[in-house]
Design a protein around this motif. Structure first.
Motif, PDB file in Angstrom:
ATOM      1  N   UNK A   1       0.814  -1.212   0.000  1.00 45.19           N
ATOM      2  CA  UNK A   1       0.000   0.000   0.000  1.00 45.19           C
ATOM      3  C   UNK A   1       0.844   1.257   0.000  1.00 45.19           C
ATOM      4  N   UNK A   2       0.322   2.320   0.602  1.00 41.42           N
ATOM      5  CA  UNK A   2       1.021   3.603   0.559  1.00 41.42           C
ATOM      6  C   UNK A   2       2.218   3.632   1.510  1.00 41.42           C
ATOM      7  N   UNK A   3       2.851   4.808   1.609  1.00 46.47           N
ATOM      8  CA  UNK A   3       4.065   4.928   2.409  1.00 46.47           C
ATOM      9  C   UNK A   3       3.884   5.886   3.577  1.00 46.47           C
ATOM     10  N   UNK A   4       2.627   6.038   3.996  1.00 44.38           N
ATOM     11  CA  UNK A   4       2.287   6.843   5.168  1.00 44.38           C
ATOM     12  C   UNK A   4       2.023   5.877   6.313  1.00 44.38           C
TER      13      UNK A   4
ATOM     14  N   UNK B   1       5.449  14.487   0.541  1.00 39.89           N
ATOM     15  CA  UNK B   1       6.849  14.850   0.748  1.00 39.89           C
ATOM     16  C   UNK B   1       7.573  13.687   1.424  1.00 39.89           C
ATOM     17  N   UNK B   2       8.903  13.673   1.327  1.00 40.63           N
ATOM     18  CA  UNK B   2       9.685  12.715   2.100  1.00 40.63           C
ATOM     19  C   UNK B   2       9.471  13.032   3.572  1.00 40.63           C
ATOM     20  N   UNK B   3       9.150  12.016   4.368  1.00 38.44           N
ATOM     21  CA  UNK B   3       8.967  12.222   5.808  1.00 38.44           C
ATOM     22  C   UNK B   3      10.358  12.289   6.442  1.00 38.44           C
ATOM     23  N   UNK B   4      10.919  13.491   6.430  1.00 36.27           N
ATOM     24  CA  UNK B   4      12.296  13.681   6.878  1.00 36.27           C
ATOM     25  C   UNK B   4      12.482  13.299   8.346  1.00 36.27           C
ATOM     26  N   UNK B   5      11.512  13.645   9.176  1.00 36.34           N
ATOM     27  CA  UNK B   5      11.630  13.348  10.609  1.00 36.34           C
ATOM     28  C   UNK B   5      11.677  11.844  10.865  1.00 36.34           C
ATOM     29  N   UNK B   6      10.776  11.104  10.231  1.00 37.41           N
ATOM     30  CA  UNK B   6      10.758   9.655  10.411  1.00 37.41           C
ATOM     31  C   UNK B   6      11.993   9.018   9.779  1.00 37.41           C
ATOM     32  N   UNK B   7      12.346   9.466   8.595  1.00 37.89           N
ATOM     33  CA  UNK B   7      13.528   8.892   7.938  1.00 37.89           C
ATOM     34  C   UNK B   7      14.788   9.118   8.766  1.00 37.89           C
ATOM     35  N   UNK B   8      14.875  10.258   9.422  1.00 38.63           N
ATOM     36  CA  UNK B   8      16.023  10.538  10.272  1.00 38.63           C
ATOM     37  C   UNK B   8      16.098   9.517  11.414  1.00 38.63           C
TER      38      UNK B   8
ATOM     39  N   UNK C   1       6.306  10.837  -4.788  1.00 35.30           N
ATOM     40  CA  UNK C   1       6.436  12.158  -4.170  1.00 35.30           C
ATOM     41  C   UNK C   1       5.800  13.235  -5.045  1.00 35.30           C
ATOM     42  N   UNK C   2       5.471  14.357  -4.412  1.00 35.17           N
ATOM     43  CA  UNK C   2       4.845  15.483  -5.124  1.00 35.17           C
ATOM     44  C   UNK C   2       5.859  16.212  -6.001  1.00 35.17           C
ATOM     45  N   UNK C   3       7.083  16.379  -5.487  1.00 30.65           N
ATOM     46  CA  UNK C   3       8.120  17.123  -6.215  1.00 30.65           C
ATOM     47  C   UNK C   3       9.438  16.362  -6.114  1.00 30.65           C
ATOM     48  N   UNK C   4       9.827  15.609  -7.149  1.00 24.88           N
ATOM     49  CA  UNK C   4      11.036  14.791  -7.077  1.00 24.88           C
ATOM     50  C   UNK C   4      12.319  15.601  -6.921  1.00 24.88           C
TER      51      UNK C   4
END
Length: 231
Positions: free
Chosen positions: A46-49, A83-90, A110-113
């Motif tokens: 499924x999605x990435x959220x 958007x890339x979930x920067x906080x979670x990815x960190x 993503x909305x803006x690659x």
């Protein structure tokens, strides 16, 4: 179990089942191969959220895969607005250290690659796997080339999605990529002699019950040769 009946529930997500056991498949794989093994950290399809519970599963999986000898990890997460979930990815990158980490094809959603790539560079991802935000790497070739030009060696851009021996040369030459991702699979018939053709396990669009998809040695060698002659 309750009052004379038992209900079994098949689950594939944290929302369906809070507790799930993880096996030792990676340890088995590492016994048989000498090439690096990068493990996908993905709690469901499924999605990435991801929910808080799913994030906990991802962190536990990272811990487990590190202890089982993974050479690297592949993961990704997005915010609800693409958007890339920067906080979670960190957080996930911190849990993954010192292993190298690839951001997977969540990038293609993503909305803006262009903005997303800069975020991945700043976070410290080693590479990004992408089809160029299109249905296949061949169709997304123009964007893949632009991303490689934008990256300027700060992060590896790995084209992936529908790459075969028929289009690999065009993709490598057209993008300037030094890496690529493929499945190189062929169908393999089941060894089952008795076959109940009236029953399908799962949805009607699932893979055939008596067919397997496996990496094809000849396809791997062919793709390897094409890349070697192209790059």
């Amino acid at each position: 179990m309750a009052e004379g009946f038992l209900m079994e529930v098949c689950v594939d997500s944290v929302e369906s089942a809070v507790n799930a056991e993880r096996g030792g498949l990676l340890q088995v794989v590492k016994q048989y191969v000498k090439i690096p093994v990068y493990v996908m950290i993905r709690p469901r399809g499924g999605d990435f959220l991801y929910s808080d519970q799913e994030v906990e599963v991802m962190k536990k999986d990272i811990e487990l895969m590190k202890s089982h000898g993974a050479d690297g990890l592949v993961l990704g997460a997005l915010t609800e607005d693409g958007r890339v979930d920067a906080e979670l990815c960190m957080e996930l990158l911190a849990a993954a250290r010192p292993l190298p980490v690839t951001f997977h094809r969540a990038f293609d959603m993503v909305h803006d690659p262009v903005v997303a790539l800069e975020t991945l560079v700043s976070l410290g991802f080693q590479r990004v796997l992408t089809s160029g935000c299109d249905t296949s790497a061949l169709e997304g070739l123009p964007l893949i080339k632009r991303l490689i030009d934008q990256a300027k060696g700060r992060i590896a851009i790995m084209p992936g999605g529908g790459i075969t021996e028929r289009n690999l040369q065009r993709i490598l030459e057209g993008s300037g990529a030094q890496e690529f991702h493929c499945s190189a699979r062929s169908s393999k018939d089941s060894a089952m002699k008795f076959r109940n053709t009236c029953v399908t396990m799962g949805a009607s669009f699932s893979a055939p019950e008596y067919g397997l998809k496996v990496a094809d040695v000849s396809k791997v060698r062919t793709l390897n040769a094409i890349a070697r002659n192209t790059l």
